[in-house]
Design a protein around this motif. Structure first.
Motif, PDB file in Angstrom:
ATOM      1  N   GLU A  39       9.338   6.851   8.448  1.00  0.00           N
ATOM      2  CA  GLU A  39       8.318   7.900   8.616  1.00  0.00           C
ATOM      3  C   GLU A  39       6.924   7.304   8.446  1.00  0.00           C
ATOM      4  O   GLU A  39       6.480   6.522   9.264  1.00  0.00           O
ATOM      5  N   THR A  40       6.214   7.621   7.378  1.00  0.00           N
ATOM      6  CA  THR A  40       4.845   7.125   7.226  1.00  0.00           C
ATOM      7  C   THR A  40       4.806   5.608   7.069  1.00  0.00           C
ATOM      8  O   THR A  40       3.759   4.988   7.297  1.00  0.00           O
ATOM      9  N   SER A  41       5.920   5.004   6.694  1.00  0.00           N
ATOM     10  CA  SER A  41       5.984   3.545   6.533  1.00  0.00           C
ATOM     11  C   SER A  41       6.441   2.841   7.807  1.00  0.00           C
ATOM     12  O   SER A  41       6.869   1.696   7.756  1.00  0.00           O
ATOM     13  N   PHE A  42       6.316   3.509   8.943  1.00  0.00           N
ATOM     14  CA  PHE A  42       6.817   2.902  10.180  1.00  0.00           C
ATOM     15  C   PHE A  42       5.750   2.144  10.961  1.00  0.00           C
ATOM     16  O   PHE A  42       5.974   1.013  11.378  1.00  0.00           O
ATOM     17  N   ALA A  43       4.588   2.745  11.173  1.00  0.00           N
ATOM     18  CA  ALA A  43       3.612   2.096  12.068  1.00  0.00           C
ATOM     19  C   ALA A  43       2.181   2.379  11.619  1.00  0.00           C
ATOM     20  O   ALA A  43       1.356   2.829  12.415  1.00  0.00           O
ATOM     21  N   ASN A  44       1.881   2.087  10.357  1.00  0.00           N
ATOM     22  CA  ASN A  44       0.517   2.324   9.882  1.00  0.00           C
ATOM     23  C   ASN A  44      -0.405   1.195  10.349  1.00  0.00           C
ATOM     24  O   ASN A  44      -0.011   0.326  11.115  1.00  0.00           O
ATOM     25  N   GLY A  45      -1.641   1.220   9.845  1.00  0.00           N
ATOM     26  CA  GLY A  45      -2.634   0.256  10.313  1.00  0.00           C
ATOM     27  C   GLY A  45      -2.367  -1.178   9.937  1.00  0.00           C
ATOM     28  O   GLY A  45      -2.965  -2.094  10.515  1.00  0.00           O
ATOM     29  N   GLY A  46      -1.503  -1.416   8.950  1.00  0.00           N
ATOM     30  CA  GLY A  46      -1.111  -2.779   8.604  1.00  0.00           C
ATOM     31  C   GLY A  46      -1.990  -3.459   7.571  1.00  0.00           C
ATOM     32  O   GLY A  46      -1.652  -4.544   7.110  1.00  0.00           O
ATOM     33  N   GLN A  47      -3.105  -2.834   7.184  1.00  0.00           N
ATOM     34  CA  GLN A  47      -4.024  -3.519   6.283  1.00  0.00           C
ATOM     35  C   GLN A  47      -3.592  -3.418   4.826  1.00  0.00           C
ATOM     36  O   GLN A  47      -3.236  -2.345   4.345  1.00  0.00           O
ATOM     37  N   LEU A  48      -3.646  -4.553   4.137  1.00  0.00           N
ATOM     38  CA  LEU A  48      -3.521  -4.620   2.685  1.00  0.00           C
ATOM     39  C   LEU A  48      -4.949  -4.804   2.177  1.00  0.00           C
ATOM     40  O   LEU A  48      -5.434  -5.921   1.991  1.00  0.00           O
ATOM     41  N   SER A  49      -5.622  -3.666   1.974  1.00  0.00           N
ATOM     42  CA  SER A  49      -7.083  -3.690   1.963  1.00  0.00           C
ATOM     43  C   SER A  49      -7.689  -3.113   0.698  1.00  0.00           C
ATOM     44  O   SER A  49      -7.941  -1.905   0.609  1.00  0.00           O
ATOM     45  N   ALA A  50      -7.950  -3.964  -0.255  1.00  0.00           N
ATOM     46  CA  ALA A  50      -8.730  -3.532  -1.418  1.00  0.00           C
ATOM     47  C   ALA A  50     -10.139  -3.126  -0.997  1.00  0.00           C
ATOM     48  O   ALA A  50     -10.775  -2.287  -1.642  1.00  0.00           O
ATOM     49  N   SER A  51     -10.616  -3.670   0.107  1.00  0.00           N
ATOM     50  CA  SER A  51     -11.968  -3.356   0.577  1.00  0.00           C
ATOM     51  C   SER A  51     -12.075  -1.951   1.151  1.00  0.00           C
ATOM     52  O   SER A  51     -13.183  -1.462   1.398  1.00  0.00           O
TER      53      SER A  51
END
Length: 418
Positions: A39-51
Protein backbone atom coordinates in the motif's frame (compact mmCIF):
# COMPACT_ATOMS: atom_id res chain seq x y z
CA UNK A 1 5.51 -10.94 27.52
CA UNK A 2 6.93 -13.01 24.69
CA UNK A 3 4.49 -13.42 21.78
CA UNK A 4 3.71 -10.11 20.03
CA UNK A 5 1.25 -9.44 17.21
CA UNK A 6 2.23 -6.72 14.73
CA UNK A 7 -0.72 -5.32 12.78
CA UNK A 8 0.42 -4.15 9.36
CA UNK A 9 3.00 -5.33 6.83
CA UNK A 10 4.17 -2.01 5.44
CA UNK A 11 7.57 -0.45 6.12
CA UNK A 12 6.56 0.42 9.70
CA UNK A 13 5.20 -3.01 10.57
CA UNK A 14 8.04 -4.94 8.97
CA UNK A 15 10.77 -2.86 10.61
CA UNK A 16 8.94 -3.15 13.94
CA UNK A 17 8.77 -6.92 13.58
CA UNK A 18 12.48 -6.96 12.76
CA UNK A 19 13.42 -4.86 15.80
CA UNK A 20 11.28 -7.06 18.06
CA UNK A 21 12.75 -10.25 16.61
CA UNK A 22 16.24 -8.93 17.24
CA UNK A 23 15.28 -8.63 20.90
CA UNK A 24 14.14 -12.25 21.09
CA UNK A 25 10.37 -11.80 20.83
CA UNK A 26 8.14 -14.32 19.06
CA UNK A 27 6.39 -12.21 16.42
CA UNK A 28 3.33 -12.72 14.22
CA UNK A 29 2.68 -10.16 11.48
CA UNK A 30 -0.85 -9.63 10.14
CA UNK A 31 -1.14 -8.08 6.67
CA UNK A 32 -4.30 -7.91 4.59
CA UNK A 33 -2.48 -7.91 1.25
CA UNK A 34 -0.80 -10.86 -0.44
CA UNK A 35 2.70 -9.42 0.07
CA UNK A 36 4.50 -6.95 2.33
CA UNK A 37 4.66 -3.28 1.38
CA UNK A 38 1.74 -3.22 -1.07
CA UNK A 39 0.00 0.00 0.00
CA UNK A 40 1.69 3.25 1.09
CA UNK A 41 5.05 1.43 1.12
CA UNK A 42 4.79 0.49 -2.55
CA UNK A 43 5.81 3.48 -4.68
CA UNK A 44 6.62 6.56 -2.61
CA UNK A 45 9.13 9.24 -3.54
CA UNK A 46 12.09 7.15 -2.40
CA UNK A 47 13.82 9.86 -0.37
CA UNK A 48 15.48 9.14 2.96
CA UNK A 49 15.42 12.81 3.72
CA UNK A 50 16.25 14.45 7.00
CA UNK A 51 16.31 17.67 4.96
CA UNK A 52 12.54 17.34 4.41
CA UNK A 53 11.83 17.29 8.15
CA UNK A 54 10.00 20.63 8.26
CA UNK A 55 6.48 20.00 9.57
CA UNK A 56 3.57 21.66 7.79
CA UNK A 57 2.07 23.32 10.89
CA UNK A 58 3.17 26.81 9.89
CA UNK A 59 0.93 29.77 9.16
CA UNK A 60 2.56 30.68 5.81
CA UNK A 61 1.99 27.08 4.69
CA UNK A 62 -1.64 27.21 5.83
CA UNK A 63 -2.26 30.48 3.96
CA UNK A 64 -0.65 29.04 0.83
CA UNK A 65 -2.83 25.94 1.15
CA UNK A 66 -5.99 28.05 1.33
CA UNK A 67 -5.01 29.82 -1.90
CA UNK A 68 -4.48 26.44 -3.58
CA UNK A 69 -7.90 25.04 -2.66
CA UNK A 70 -9.56 26.19 -5.90
CA UNK A 71 -6.91 24.66 -8.18
CA UNK A 72 -7.31 20.99 -9.13
CA UNK A 73 -3.61 20.76 -10.04
CA UNK A 74 -2.34 22.43 -6.84
CA UNK A 75 0.20 20.66 -4.62
CA UNK A 76 -2.41 20.66 -1.82
CA UNK A 77 -6.05 19.79 -2.45
CA UNK A 78 -8.81 19.59 0.18
CA UNK A 79 -12.22 18.13 -0.53
CA UNK A 80 -14.53 20.77 1.05
CA UNK A 81 -17.11 18.17 2.11
CA UNK A 82 -17.02 18.29 5.92
CA UNK A 83 -16.63 15.35 8.27
CA UNK A 84 -15.99 15.21 12.00
CA UNK A 85 -12.72 13.38 11.36
CA UNK A 86 -11.47 16.03 8.95
CA UNK A 87 -12.62 18.97 11.07
CA UNK A 88 -11.09 17.61 14.26
CA UNK A 89 -7.85 16.84 12.44
CA UNK A 90 -7.52 20.35 11.00
CA UNK A 91 -8.36 21.94 14.35
CA UNK A 92 -5.54 19.98 15.97
CA UNK A 93 -3.28 20.75 13.00
CA UNK A 94 -3.73 24.50 13.54
CA UNK A 95 -3.25 24.12 17.30
CA UNK A 96 0.10 22.42 16.65
CA UNK A 97 1.53 25.54 14.95
CA UNK A 98 2.93 26.58 18.32
CA UNK A 99 5.22 23.52 18.21
CA UNK A 100 6.33 24.07 14.61
CA UNK A 101 9.98 24.83 15.41
CA UNK A 102 10.37 22.13 18.06
CA UNK A 103 8.74 19.43 15.94
CA UNK A 104 10.80 20.33 12.88
CA UNK A 105 14.04 20.08 14.85
CA UNK A 106 12.97 16.85 16.57
CA UNK A 107 11.98 15.23 13.26
CA UNK A 108 15.39 16.07 11.82
CA UNK A 109 17.09 14.50 14.83
CA UNK A 110 15.04 11.33 14.48
CA UNK A 111 15.71 11.12 10.73
CA UNK A 112 19.45 11.35 11.29
CA UNK A 113 19.32 8.66 13.95
CA UNK A 114 17.23 6.42 11.69
CA UNK A 115 19.89 6.32 8.97
CA UNK A 116 22.42 4.23 10.83
CA UNK A 117 19.86 1.57 11.71
CA UNK A 118 18.44 1.36 8.18
CA UNK A 119 21.81 1.19 6.45
CA UNK A 120 23.07 -1.35 8.97
CA UNK A 121 20.02 -3.58 8.53
CA UNK A 122 20.24 -3.46 4.76
CA UNK A 123 23.96 -4.25 4.82
CA UNK A 124 23.66 -6.97 7.46
CA UNK A 125 20.81 -8.74 5.67
CA UNK A 126 22.13 -8.24 2.14
CA UNK A 127 19.06 -6.34 0.88
CA UNK A 128 19.41 -4.65 -2.50
CA UNK A 129 17.04 -1.68 -2.53
CA UNK A 130 18.70 0.64 -5.06
CA UNK A 131 20.33 2.74 -2.35
CA UNK A 132 21.95 5.93 -3.66
CA UNK A 133 23.94 8.01 -1.18
CA UNK A 134 24.43 11.06 -3.39
CA UNK A 135 22.53 13.54 -1.22
CA UNK A 136 19.38 15.56 -1.94
CA UNK A 137 19.20 18.93 -3.69
CA UNK A 138 16.35 21.35 -2.82
CA UNK A 139 15.68 23.79 -5.66
CA UNK A 140 14.07 27.25 -5.40
CA UNK A 141 12.81 29.55 -8.13
CA UNK A 142 11.98 32.54 -5.90
CA UNK A 143 14.12 34.41 -3.38
CA UNK A 144 11.31 34.45 -0.81
CA UNK A 145 11.14 30.65 -0.84
CA UNK A 146 14.91 30.40 -0.56
CA UNK A 147 14.94 32.84 2.36
CA UNK A 148 12.36 30.74 4.18
CA UNK A 149 14.50 27.67 3.52
CA UNK A 150 17.43 29.45 5.16
CA UNK A 151 15.32 29.82 8.31
CA UNK A 152 14.36 26.14 8.15
CA UNK A 153 18.05 25.26 7.78
CA UNK A 154 18.70 26.71 11.22
CA UNK A 155 15.97 24.51 12.72
CA UNK A 156 17.40 21.46 10.97
CA UNK A 157 20.88 22.35 12.20
CA UNK A 158 19.56 22.38 15.77
CA UNK A 159 18.62 18.74 15.15
CA UNK A 160 22.11 17.93 13.91
CA UNK A 161 21.66 18.21 10.13
CA UNK A 162 24.22 19.91 7.94
CA UNK A 163 23.15 21.34 4.60
CA UNK A 164 24.58 24.15 2.56
CA UNK A 165 23.32 26.79 0.18
CA UNK A 166 24.35 26.37 -3.44
CA UNK A 167 24.29 28.80 -6.37
CA UNK A 168 22.60 27.99 -9.71
CA UNK A 169 26.04 27.17 -11.10
CA UNK A 170 26.74 24.74 -8.26
CA UNK A 171 23.28 23.21 -8.73
CA UNK A 172 24.15 22.36 -12.32
CA UNK A 173 27.43 20.84 -11.22
CA UNK A 174 25.51 18.61 -8.83
CA UNK A 175 22.89 17.75 -11.46
CA UNK A 176 23.96 18.67 -15.01
CA UNK A 177 20.70 17.45 -16.59
CA UNK A 178 18.46 19.85 -14.65
CA UNK A 179 16.81 22.35 -17.02
CA UNK A 180 15.24 25.69 -16.10
CA UNK A 181 16.13 28.86 -14.22
CA UNK A 182 16.52 28.85 -10.45
CA UNK A 183 17.32 31.38 -7.77
CA UNK A 184 19.42 29.01 -5.65
CA UNK A 185 19.29 25.73 -3.76
CA UNK A 186 20.23 23.82 -0.63
CA UNK A 187 22.24 20.63 -0.80
CA UNK A 188 22.22 17.94 1.92
CA UNK A 189 25.07 15.56 1.25
CA UNK A 190 24.11 13.08 4.00
CA UNK A 191 20.62 12.35 2.60
CA UNK A 192 19.96 9.41 0.32
CA UNK A 193 17.33 7.52 -1.68
CA UNK A 194 16.13 3.97 -2.09
CA UNK A 195 13.22 1.78 -3.13
CA UNK A 196 10.94 1.40 -0.10
CA UNK A 197 9.08 -1.57 -1.57
CA UNK A 198 12.24 -3.54 -2.33
CA UNK A 199 13.54 -2.90 1.18
CA UNK A 200 10.25 -3.85 2.85
CA UNK A 201 9.92 -7.01 0.77
CA UNK A 202 13.54 -7.97 1.40
CA UNK A 203 13.26 -7.47 5.16
CA UNK A 204 10.00 -9.47 5.20
CA UNK A 205 11.83 -12.36 3.54
CA UNK A 206 14.48 -12.15 6.26
CA UNK A 207 11.75 -12.38 8.91
CA UNK A 208 10.22 -15.42 7.24
CA UNK A 209 13.62 -17.12 7.14
CA UNK A 210 13.94 -16.47 10.89
CA UNK A 211 10.64 -18.19 11.55
CA UNK A 212 8.41 -15.15 12.00
CA UNK A 213 4.78 -16.02 11.21
CA UNK A 214 3.73 -13.82 8.28
CA UNK A 215 -0.07 -13.90 7.94
CA UNK A 216 -0.68 -12.47 4.49
CA UNK A 217 -4.18 -11.98 3.07
CA UNK A 218 -5.35 -11.83 6.67
CA UNK A 219 -7.57 -8.84 7.48
CA UNK A 220 -8.27 -7.90 11.08
CA UNK A 221 -11.97 -8.26 11.88
CA UNK A 222 -11.66 -7.22 15.50
CA UNK A 223 -9.13 -6.97 18.32
CA UNK A 224 -9.09 -6.21 22.00
CA UNK A 225 -7.41 -6.81 25.32
CA UNK A 226 -7.84 -9.39 28.04
CA UNK A 227 -5.94 -9.07 31.31
CA UNK A 228 -2.38 -8.06 30.49
CA UNK A 229 -2.53 -9.40 26.93
CA UNK A 230 -4.37 -8.88 23.65
CA UNK A 231 -6.42 -10.88 21.18
CA UNK A 232 -6.80 -10.60 17.42
CA UNK A 233 -9.83 -11.80 15.44
CA UNK A 234 -9.50 -12.75 11.75
CA UNK A 235 -11.55 -14.98 9.49
CA UNK A 236 -9.38 -17.81 10.79
CA UNK A 237 -10.55 -17.30 14.37
CA UNK A 238 -9.35 -15.56 17.51
CA UNK A 239 -5.73 -15.69 18.69
CA UNK A 240 -4.26 -14.51 21.96
CA UNK A 241 -0.97 -12.66 22.35
CA UNK A 242 1.06 -11.14 25.15
CA UNK A 243 0.97 -7.83 23.32
CA UNK A 244 -0.04 -6.10 20.09
CA UNK A 245 1.70 -3.32 18.14
CA UNK A 246 -0.54 -1.35 15.79
CA UNK A 247 1.40 -0.37 12.65
CA UNK A 248 -1.66 -0.28 10.40
CA UNK A 249 -1.20 3.02 8.59
CA UNK A 250 -4.49 4.80 7.92
CA UNK A 251 -6.41 1.94 9.59
CA UNK A 252 -4.69 2.70 12.91
CA UNK A 253 -7.34 5.18 14.02
CA UNK A 254 -10.13 2.61 13.79
CA UNK A 255 -8.09 -0.10 15.50
CA UNK A 256 -6.96 2.25 18.26
CA UNK A 257 -10.59 3.01 19.07
CA UNK A 258 -11.18 -0.71 19.63
CA UNK A 259 -8.24 -0.70 22.03
CA UNK A 260 -9.39 2.29 24.04
CA UNK A 261 -7.09 4.91 22.51
CA UNK A 262 -7.48 7.95 20.28
CA UNK A 263 -4.91 8.10 17.49
CA UNK A 264 -6.19 10.75 15.11
CA UNK A 265 -4.51 9.61 11.90
CA UNK A 266 -5.89 11.13 8.68
CA UNK A 267 -5.33 9.59 5.21
CA UNK A 268 -3.45 12.17 3.13
CA UNK A 269 -3.22 10.94 -0.44
CA UNK A 270 0.03 11.29 -2.34
CA UNK A 271 0.72 10.48 -5.98
CA UNK A 272 3.74 9.22 -7.87
CA UNK A 273 4.82 8.18 -11.33
CA UNK A 274 7.55 5.67 -12.03
CA UNK A 275 9.12 6.50 -15.37
CA UNK A 276 10.62 3.42 -17.01
CA UNK A 277 13.78 4.56 -18.78
CA UNK A 278 13.51 2.22 -21.74
CA UNK A 279 15.89 3.94 -24.15
CA UNK A 280 19.50 4.99 -23.79
CA UNK A 281 18.67 8.68 -24.38
CA UNK A 282 16.22 8.72 -21.43
CA UNK A 283 18.67 6.93 -19.16
CA UNK A 284 21.30 9.49 -20.07
CA UNK A 285 18.95 12.47 -19.59
CA UNK A 286 17.44 11.36 -16.26
CA UNK A 287 19.01 12.73 -13.07
CA UNK A 288 20.96 10.70 -10.54
CA UNK A 289 20.74 13.49 -7.98
CA UNK A 290 17.56 13.35 -5.88
CA UNK A 291 15.61 16.59 -5.98
CA UNK A 292 12.93 18.43 -4.03
CA UNK A 293 11.25 21.24 -5.95
CA UNK A 294 9.90 23.72 -3.40
CA UNK A 295 7.45 25.46 -5.75
CA UNK A 296 5.72 22.31 -7.01
CA UNK A 297 6.30 20.29 -3.79
CA UNK A 298 7.55 17.36 -5.88
CA UNK A 299 10.45 15.03 -5.16
CA UNK A 300 12.37 12.79 -7.51
CA UNK A 301 14.64 9.78 -7.09
CA UNK A 302 16.63 7.59 -9.45
CA UNK A 303 15.93 3.95 -8.66
CA UNK A 304 18.65 2.00 -10.38
CA UNK A 305 19.66 2.46 -13.99
CA UNK A 306 16.25 2.16 -15.56
CA UNK A 307 13.68 3.79 -13.25
CA UNK A 308 13.00 7.41 -12.33
CA UNK A 309 10.35 8.25 -9.76
CA UNK A 310 8.56 11.56 -9.20
CA UNK A 311 6.16 11.95 -6.28
CA UNK A 312 4.33 14.51 -4.20
CA UNK A 313 1.10 16.42 -3.67
CA UNK A 314 -1.25 16.14 -0.71
CA UNK A 315 -4.93 15.41 -1.12
CA UNK A 316 -7.38 15.45 1.80
CA UNK A 317 -10.21 13.34 0.42
CA UNK A 318 -10.91 10.68 3.04
CA UNK A 319 -10.09 7.06 2.32
CA UNK A 320 -10.41 7.53 -1.44
CA UNK A 321 -7.65 5.65 -3.27
CA UNK A 322 -8.62 6.64 -6.83
CA UNK A 323 -5.82 7.79 -9.12
CA UNK A 324 -6.92 11.07 -10.68
CA UNK A 325 -5.42 11.99 -14.02
CA UNK A 326 -5.56 15.72 -13.20
CA UNK A 327 -3.28 14.99 -10.23
CA UNK A 328 -0.89 12.91 -12.34
CA UNK A 329 -0.54 15.52 -15.09
CA UNK A 330 1.58 17.96 -12.98
CA UNK A 331 4.07 15.15 -12.31
CA UNK A 332 4.39 14.35 -16.02
CA UNK A 333 4.69 18.05 -16.85
CA UNK A 334 7.43 18.46 -14.23
CA UNK A 335 9.53 15.73 -15.87
CA UNK A 336 8.99 17.23 -19.32
CA UNK A 337 9.99 20.70 -18.05
CA UNK A 338 12.94 19.85 -15.84
CA UNK A 339 14.27 16.87 -17.81
CA UNK A 340 13.01 17.27 -21.40
CA UNK A 341 15.24 14.49 -22.70
CA UNK A 342 13.38 11.87 -20.63
CA UNK A 343 10.58 10.04 -22.40
CA UNK A 344 7.43 9.70 -20.28
CA UNK A 345 5.80 7.21 -22.66
CA UNK A 346 6.16 4.50 -20.01
CA UNK A 347 5.14 6.32 -16.81
CA UNK A 348 3.25 4.20 -14.29
CA UNK A 349 0.90 6.21 -12.01
CA UNK A 350 0.25 5.33 -8.36
CA UNK A 351 -1.48 6.79 -5.32
CA UNK A 352 -1.13 5.95 -1.63
CA UNK A 353 -2.68 7.16 1.61
CA UNK A 354 -0.14 8.58 4.04
CA UNK A 355 -1.12 8.10 7.71
CA UNK A 356 -0.64 11.59 9.10
CA UNK A 357 -1.09 12.91 12.64
CA UNK A 358 -2.22 16.54 13.08
CA UNK A 359 1.12 17.60 14.60
CA UNK A 360 2.99 15.50 11.98
CA UNK A 361 4.81 13.56 14.68
CA UNK A 362 4.46 9.76 14.64
CA UNK A 363 2.78 8.07 17.58
CA UNK A 364 5.19 5.62 19.12
CA UNK A 365 4.80 3.87 22.44
CA UNK A 366 2.31 2.27 24.79
CA UNK A 367 -1.45 2.63 24.81
CA UNK A 368 -3.69 3.02 27.85
CA UNK A 369 -4.20 -0.69 28.31
CA UNK A 370 -1.48 -3.20 29.17
CA UNK A 371 -0.02 -5.01 26.18
CA UNK A 372 -1.05 -2.34 23.63
CA UNK A 373 1.53 -0.37 21.64
CA UNK A 374 1.58 1.91 18.59
CA UNK A 375 4.00 2.79 15.82
CA UNK A 376 2.02 4.78 13.28
CA UNK A 377 1.20 8.22 11.86
CA UNK A 378 4.51 8.97 10.12
CA UNK A 379 2.94 10.99 7.30
CA UNK A 380 5.24 11.71 4.36
CA UNK A 381 8.35 10.56 6.28
CA UNK A 382 7.46 6.93 6.98
CA UNK A 383 10.40 5.62 4.93
CA UNK A 384 12.78 8.12 6.49
CA UNK A 385 11.77 7.50 10.12
CA UNK A 386 10.85 3.81 9.99
CA UNK A 387 14.02 2.33 11.48
CA UNK A 388 14.25 4.62 14.50
CA UNK A 389 10.58 4.39 15.46
CA UNK A 390 10.79 0.60 15.12
CA UNK A 391 13.68 0.64 17.57
CA UNK A 392 11.79 2.97 19.91
CA UNK A 393 8.63 0.86 20.07
CA UNK A 394 10.65 -2.35 20.42
CA UNK A 395 12.46 -0.80 23.39
CA UNK A 396 9.10 0.14 24.90
CA UNK A 397 7.77 -3.40 24.48
CA UNK A 398 10.96 -4.78 25.98
CA UNK A 399 10.64 -2.44 28.96
CA UNK A 400 7.02 -3.47 29.47
CA UNK A 401 8.14 -7.09 29.56
CA UNK A 402 10.28 -6.24 32.60
CA UNK A 403 7.87 -5.85 35.57
CA UNK A 404 10.06 -3.31 37.33
CA UNK A 405 9.86 -0.78 34.47
CA UNK A 406 6.57 1.21 34.26
CA UNK A 407 5.42 2.11 30.74
CA UNK A 408 2.29 4.11 29.93
CA UNK A 409 0.82 6.53 27.44
CA UNK A 410 0.86 6.87 23.67
CA UNK A 411 3.57 9.38 22.79
CA UNK A 412 4.99 11.24 19.86
CA UNK A 413 8.31 9.90 18.64
CA UNK A 414 11.26 11.49 20.38
CA UNK A 415 9.43 12.40 23.57
CA UNK A 416 9.26 10.67 26.90
CA UNK A 417 6.27 8.61 27.96
CA UNK A 418 4.02 10.28 30.51
Amino acid sequence: MNHIAVIGGGITGITTAYALTNRGFDVTVFERNRYAGMETSFANGGQLSASNAEVWNHWPTIVKGLRWMLRSDAPLLVNPKPSWHKLSWFAEFVAATRRYAHNTTETARLAIEARDYLFDWGRREGIDFDLERRGILHIYRQQADFDHAAQVTRLLAAGGLERRAVSPEEMRQLEPNLAGDYYAGFYTESDSTGDIHKFTHGLAQVLEARGVSMRYECAIEDLGTAGSGAWVQTDGGRESFDGVVVCAGVASRRLATRLGDRVNVYPVKGYSITVNLEDAASREAAPWMSLLDDETKLVSSRLGADRFRVAGTAEFNGYNRNIRQDRIEPLLKWVETCFPGVSTRQAVPWAGLRPMMPDMMPRVGAGRRPGVFYNTGHGHLGWTLSAITAEQVAETVEAAAAPSVPVSGVRAAGTRTS
